[in-house]
Write a protein that holds these residues in place. Structure first.
Motif, PDB file in Angstrom:
ATOM      1  N   GLY A  61       0.830  -1.213   0.000  1.00  0.00           N
ATOM      2  CA  GLY A  61       0.000   0.000   0.000  1.00  0.00           C
ATOM      3  C   GLY A  61       0.861   1.258   0.000  1.00  0.00           C
ATOM      4  O   GLY A  61       0.535   2.254  -0.646  1.00  0.00           O
ATOM      5  N   SER A  65       1.256   4.185  -3.077  1.00  0.00           N
ATOM      6  CA  SER A  65       1.120   5.636  -2.873  1.00  0.00           C
ATOM      7  C   SER A  65       2.413   6.375  -3.177  1.00  0.00           C
ATOM      8  O   SER A  65       2.387   7.539  -3.554  1.00  0.00           O
ATOM      9  N   GLU A  97      -4.689  -6.524   6.730  1.00  0.00           N
ATOM     10  CA  GLU A  97      -4.902  -7.754   7.502  1.00  0.00           C
ATOM     11  C   GLU A  97      -4.599  -9.010   6.669  1.00  0.00           C
ATOM     12  O   GLU A  97      -4.272 -10.063   7.226  1.00  0.00           O
ATOM     13  N   LYS A 100      -1.538 -10.811   7.563  1.00  0.00           N
ATOM     14  CA  LYS A 100      -1.569 -11.524   8.846  1.00  0.00           C
ATOM     15  C   LYS A 100      -2.450 -12.767   8.772  1.00  0.00           C
ATOM     16  O   LYS A 100      -2.309 -13.686   9.577  1.00  0.00           O
ATOM     17  N   VAL A 132       1.647  -5.112   8.464  1.00  0.00           N
ATOM     18  CA  VAL A 132       2.949  -5.511   7.896  1.00  0.00           C
ATOM     19  C   VAL A 132       4.026  -5.483   8.988  1.00  0.00           C
ATOM     20  O   VAL A 132       4.879  -6.382   9.056  1.00  0.00           O
ATOM     21  N   ASP A 134       3.594  -6.097  12.108  1.00  0.00           N
ATOM     22  CA  ASP A 134       3.372  -7.296  12.927  1.00  0.00           C
ATOM     23  C   ASP A 134       3.980  -8.534  12.264  1.00  0.00           C
ATOM     24  O   ASP A 134       4.660  -9.331  12.913  1.00  0.00           O
ATOM     25  N   SER A 154       3.857   3.346   9.088  1.00  0.00           N
ATOM     26  CA  SER A 154       3.449   4.257   8.001  1.00  0.00           C
ATOM     27  C   SER A 154       1.988   4.691   8.080  1.00  0.00           C
ATOM     28  O   SER A 154       1.490   5.315   7.156  1.00  0.00           O
ATOM     29  N   LYS A 176      -7.477 -13.751  15.912  1.00  0.00           N
ATOM     30  CA  LYS A 176      -6.607 -12.591  15.742  1.00  0.00           C
ATOM     31  C   LYS A 176      -5.401 -12.685  16.684  1.00  0.00           C
ATOM     32  O   LYS A 176      -5.547 -13.026  17.862  1.00  0.00           O
ATOM     33  N   ASN A 177      -4.242 -12.377  16.139  1.00  0.00           N
ATOM     34  CA  ASN A 177      -2.999 -12.285  16.933  1.00  0.00           C
ATOM     35  C   ASN A 177      -2.710 -13.536  17.762  1.00  0.00           C
ATOM     36  O   ASN A 177      -2.181 -13.437  18.875  1.00  0.00           O
ATOM     37  N   LEU A 198      -1.285   8.759   3.192  1.00  0.00           N
ATOM     38  CA  LEU A 198      -2.386   7.882   3.631  1.00  0.00           C
ATOM     39  C   LEU A 198      -3.748   8.373   3.162  1.00  0.00           C
ATOM     40  O   LEU A 198      -4.002   9.583   3.185  1.00  0.00           O
TER      41      LEU A 198
HETATM   42  N1  LIG Z   1       1.551  -5.314  17.661  1.00  0.00           N
HETATM   43  C1  LIG Z   1       0.750  -4.520  18.321  1.00  0.00           C
HETATM   44  O1  LIG Z   1       1.024  -4.175  19.469  1.00  0.00           O
HETATM   45  C2  LIG Z   1      -0.490  -3.998  17.686  1.00  0.00           C
HETATM   46  C3  LIG Z   1      -1.255  -3.041  18.369  1.00  0.00           C
HETATM   47  C4  LIG Z   1      -2.387  -2.518  17.731  1.00  0.00           C
HETATM   48  C5  LIG Z   1      -2.721  -2.946  16.456  1.00  0.00           C
HETATM   49  N2  LIG Z   1      -1.928  -3.890  15.833  1.00  0.00           N
HETATM   50  C6  LIG Z   1      -2.287  -4.384  14.510  1.00  0.00           C
HETATM   51  O2  LIG Z   1      -2.150  -3.347  13.550  1.00  0.00           O
HETATM   52  C7  LIG Z   1      -3.014  -3.671  12.445  1.00  0.00           C
HETATM   53  C8  LIG Z   1      -3.709  -2.418  11.976  1.00  0.00           C
HETATM   54  O3  LIG Z   1      -2.727  -1.534  11.544  1.00  0.00           O
HETATM   55  P1  LIG Z   1      -3.056  -0.215  10.710  1.00  0.00           P
HETATM   56  O4  LIG Z   1      -4.239   0.459  11.307  1.00  0.00           O
HETATM   57  O5  LIG Z   1      -1.785   0.499  10.614  1.00  0.00           O
HETATM   58  O6  LIG Z   1      -3.593  -0.734   9.332  1.00  0.00           O
HETATM   59  P2  LIG Z   1      -3.014  -1.749   8.232  1.00  0.00           P
HETATM   60  O7  LIG Z   1      -1.640  -2.175   8.536  1.00  0.00           O
HETATM   61  O8  LIG Z   1      -4.053  -2.792   8.083  1.00  0.00           O
HETATM   62  O9  LIG Z   1      -2.975  -0.820   6.943  1.00  0.00           O
HETATM   63  C9  LIG Z   1      -4.161  -0.294   6.391  1.00  0.00           C
HETATM   64  C10 LIG Z   1      -4.009  -0.074   4.896  1.00  0.00           C
HETATM   65  O10 LIG Z   1      -3.197   1.075   4.661  1.00  0.00           O
HETATM   66  C11 LIG Z   1      -2.181   0.754   3.709  1.00  0.00           C
HETATM   67  N3  LIG Z   1      -1.071   1.667   4.027  1.00  0.00           N
HETATM   68  C12 LIG Z   1      -0.238   1.615   5.077  1.00  0.00           C
HETATM   69  N4  LIG Z   1       0.553   2.703   5.092  1.00  0.00           N
HETATM   70  C13 LIG Z   1       0.211   3.458   4.026  1.00  0.00           C
HETATM   71  C14 LIG Z   1       0.673   4.721   3.505  1.00  0.00           C
HETATM   72  N5  LIG Z   1       1.604   5.445   4.137  1.00  0.00           N
HETATM   73  N6  LIG Z   1       0.105   5.177   2.371  1.00  0.00           N
HETATM   74  C15 LIG Z   1      -0.895   4.480   1.770  1.00  0.00           C
HETATM   75  N7  LIG Z   1      -1.367   3.304   2.204  1.00  0.00           N
HETATM   76  C16 LIG Z   1      -0.827   2.800   3.332  1.00  0.00           C
HETATM   77  C17 LIG Z   1      -1.929  -0.717   3.892  1.00  0.00           C
HETATM   78  O11 LIG Z   1      -1.393  -1.288   2.707  1.00  0.00           O
HETATM   79  C18 LIG Z   1      -3.333  -1.222   4.171  1.00  0.00           C
HETATM   80  O12 LIG Z   1      -4.015  -1.440   2.983  1.00  0.00           O
HETATM   81  C19 LIG Z   1      -3.954  -4.745  12.925  1.00  0.00           C
HETATM   82  O13 LIG Z   1      -3.583  -5.978  12.369  1.00  0.00           O
HETATM   83  C20 LIG Z   1      -3.735  -4.770  14.418  1.00  0.00           C
HETATM   84  O14 LIG Z   1      -3.955  -6.056  14.990  1.00  0.00           O
HETATM   85  C21 LIG Z   1      -0.837  -4.396  16.411  1.00  0.00           C
END
Ligand SMILES: NC(=O)c1ccc[n+]([C@@H]2O[C@H](COP(=O)([O-])OP(=O)(O)OC[C@H]3O[C@@H](n4cnc5c(N)ncnc54)[C@H](O)[C@@H]3O)[C@@H](O)[C@H]2O)c1
Ligand SMILES: [Zn+2]
Length: 394
Positions: A61, A65, A97, A100, A132, A134, A154, A176-177, A198
């Protein structure tokens, strides 16, 4: 005879040590501009005169962009060839997702780490959303029992919450997770230029985590969010920067000072509003993204806090109004979906949450704006009334 009742057969030696973790969280812009030293500085923080081997993974993603990003990274590495070596051109990883959920993701990542002879002194870099990060973080944590890993979150959510934490996980058996690791990274580089790329929906999503952490830990930060909700809803650059920094710092402080960085106990204050959020993500098959689900979950548990006598009247309205001003919808029809006994399906989220935590149920509610309080049971009737309240706001 050794095994007589009067003789002790066990010989217990106590083992105890502690390990200090320390890693920088850098806030910067245009991290791959040739003059930006953030990355080379963190790579070289322990061995300044070495050429560090790096394998870079980038969220598809982000690449869509920012189509020039891969060549910028290669140019950056060439310009800093004394400090870093790219062992391969940046590798795209499917974003969101899906990476994952795909059972082959980790195997594929490990294969690449092996092919490129990444060892415990080499680096993996991941640029991407929380998903990603994760997946690459988990593969990096288990390969050779852990290689050096640098995150470039990002999305707003990854920069203000997940990316500054210490855990990684992927989904398995539909849960999940389920498979993951606690593995503090080598460094985190929060580059605001990724946020500019974004889509609006993703920019907004991460704001829910800032509201969440402000509510449980920092009333002043909540007041600031309230005072600047209009600028935030317009994604004003300096306001978004302030939100990300404030939220990241509160999440970091919880991990640093909360007494349970690796979540051995049952309490999980940073998961305020998450028991229903995780269930809603599942019930909607991720049609509602994590941040959007958290906004609903936070509103639900805030109303519950009022109805159960923990929170003063009117504060629930304040919280819901802020989330709505930021652009969140606080209702989804799946909140109404019931099982054959007429019980809302979302309630199953409480049992799932308890199972994930282990031990007794521990849910954070609000005793005030900026003050979380832990409870060990939830009254289903009051949850139902809180859901009714959300529906009335539709
Ligand atoms: N490890 C942890 O402690 C923890 C804590 C909270 C959430 N999470 C996990 O994080 C995930 C959610 O992460 P998120 O909200 O960042 O969403 P995401 O990683 O699902 O990304 C959302 C979308 O945005 C795109 N994208 C990412 N960066 C971009 C950019 N700069 N420009 C354009 N597109 C971009 C991605 O390709 C994807 O399609 C969940 O899987 C959740 O379980 C992990
Ligand atoms: Zn969350």
């Amino acid at each position: 005879m050794l095994d007589t009742p009067s003789q002790r057969i066990e010989d217990v030696r106590r083992q105890s040590f502690s390990v200090t973790y320390e890693y920088p969280v850098v806030f910067t812009r245009d991290a791959f501009a040739l003059g930006n030293r953030s990355l080379v500085d963190v790579l070289s923080q322990r061995e300044p005169h070495k050429r560090h081997r790096c394998l870079v993974f980038v969220d598809q993603g982000v690449l869509s962009s920012l189509p020039d990003l891969a060549s910028q990274i290669e140019n950056y590495a060439a310009a800093h060839a004394g400090s870093m070596e790219l062992v391969n051109p940046p590798v795209p990883v499917e974003g969101g997702e899906a990476c994952k959920n795909d059972p082959n993701t980790i195997a594929r990542l490990l294969e690449l780490l092996s092919q490129h002879a990444i060892d415990r002194h080499s680096f993996t870099l991941a640029i991407g959303g929380g998903a990603v990060l994760d997946a690459v973080g988990h593969a990096s944590a288990i390969f050779h029992r852990g290689v050096r890993h640098i995150r470039f979150p990002s999305t707003v959510l990854a920069q203000d919450d997940s990316g500054v934490g210490v855990k990684n996980a992927v989904n398995h058996f539909g849960l999940k997770n389920l498979i993951g690791t606690f593995a503090p990274p080598w460094a985190i580089i929060n580059d605001s230029s990724f946020i500019d790329a974004l889509p609006p929906r993703e920019k907004r999503a991460g704001m829910a985590e800032a509201v969440k952490v402000a509510l449980i830990r920092d009333g002043k930060f909540f007041n600031w969010l309230e005072a600047h909700a209009d600028e935030l809803a317009r994604f004003s650059r300096p306001h978004l920067d302030h939100l990300i920094k404030g939220s990241a710092e509160l999440h970091m402080r919880q991990i640093r000072l909360g007494g349970d960085p690796f979540e051995m106990g049952s309490a999980r204050p940073l998961d305020f509003g998450h028991w229903s959020a995780h269930k809603l993500e599942q019930l909607t098959r991720n049609e509602v993204n994590h941040g959007e689900a958290v906004a609903i979950g936070v509103a639900l548990d805030t109303r519950y806090s009022f109805l159960s006598g923990h929170l003063a009247a009117g504060e629930d309205e304040r919280v819901a109004a802020l989330l709505e001003r930021l652009g969140f919808a606080l209702w989804h029809d799946k909140l109404r979906q019931c099982d054959s006994q007429g019980r809302p399906l979302v309630l199953k989220g409480l049992a799932d949450f308890q199972e994930h935590l282990g031990g007794e149920l521990a849910v954070t509610l609000l005793a005030g704006i900026g003050r979380g309080v832990e409870v060990h049971e939830m009254d289903e009737k009051i949850v139902g009334q809180s859901i009714d309240w959300l529906e009335r706001r539709k």
